[in-house]
Design an enzyme around this catalytic site. Structure first.
Site, PDB file in Angstrom:
ATOM      1  N   ILE A  72       2.449  22.822 -60.772  1.00  0.00           N
ATOM      2  CA  ILE A  72       1.528  23.499 -60.025  1.00  0.00           C
ATOM      3  C   ILE A  72       1.293  25.224 -60.634  1.00  0.00           C
ATOM      4  O   ILE A  72       0.208  25.550 -60.838  1.00  0.00           O
ATOM      5  CB  ILE A  72       1.936  23.659 -58.435  1.00  0.00           C
ATOM      6  CG1 ILE A  72       1.721  22.105 -57.815  1.00  0.00           C
ATOM      7  CG2 ILE A  72       1.005  24.524 -57.721  1.00  0.00           C
ATOM      8  CD1 ILE A  72       2.347  21.932 -56.642  1.00  0.00           C
ATOM      9  N   HIS A  73       2.508  25.655 -60.809  1.00  0.00           N
ATOM     10  CA  HIS A  73       2.411  26.981 -61.577  1.00  0.00           C
ATOM     11  C   HIS A  73       1.697  27.025 -62.795  1.00  0.00           C
ATOM     12  O   HIS A  73       1.033  28.004 -63.144  1.00  0.00           O
ATOM     13  CB  HIS A  73       3.666  27.316 -61.713  1.00  0.00           C
ATOM     14  CG  HIS A  73       4.194  28.826 -62.310  1.00  0.00           C
ATOM     15  ND1 HIS A  73       3.534  29.831 -61.632  1.00  0.00           N
ATOM     16  CD2 HIS A  73       4.518  28.981 -63.626  1.00  0.00           C
ATOM     17  CE1 HIS A  73       3.804  30.960 -62.668  1.00  0.00           C
ATOM     18  NE2 HIS A  73       4.326  30.508 -63.317  1.00  0.00           N
ATOM     19  N   ALA A  74       1.934  25.786 -63.662  1.00  0.00           N
ATOM     20  CA  ALA A  74       0.967  25.880 -65.064  1.00  0.00           C
ATOM     21  C   ALA A  74      -0.199  25.818 -64.695  1.00  0.00           C
ATOM     22  O   ALA A  74      -1.090  26.474 -65.628  1.00  0.00           O
ATOM     23  CB  ALA A  74       1.633  24.674 -65.708  1.00  0.00           C
TER      24      ALA A  74
END
Length: 101
Positions: A72-74
């Site tokens: 999700i961060h990526a």
């Protein structure tokens, strides 16, 4: 999967930094350096996009079974870099317009 996510974060983070630096150079009137930074940013962004395609392909092949916080961060970093890419172009055009008057 984690290695692919880190690779994506690295490339698009580099792209976003280049776009921000390009805006700062344009603010100082250094449009040649600004253009070079945009080219660097686009190259990094395109590398990140290629990594993102690997993620999409892995999901299509059923190799991913869950969403991780890292993934999700990526994805968030990719979208952020794309936003900065668009804003960078607009800001530089504005600085050029102001400097031409």
């Amino acid at each position: 999967m984690e290695q692919i996510c880190f690779e994506l974060i690295c490339y698009v983070g580099d792209a976003r930094s280049s776009f921000i630096q390009a805006i700062n150079c344009a603010k100082k009137g250094d449009y040649a350096q600004s253009e070079q930074l945009i080219e660097n940013g686009l190259a990094s962004f395109n590398r990140g996009h290629a990594v993102h395609a690997k993620l999409v392909q892995a999901e299509a092949e059923g190799m991913t079974d869950h969403l991780s916080l890292l993934l999700i961060h990526a994805e968030d970093q990719l979208m952020s870099a794309e936003t900065f890419k668009i804003l960078c172009t607009e800001f530089i055009a504005l600085y050029q317009k102001i400097d031409s008057k």
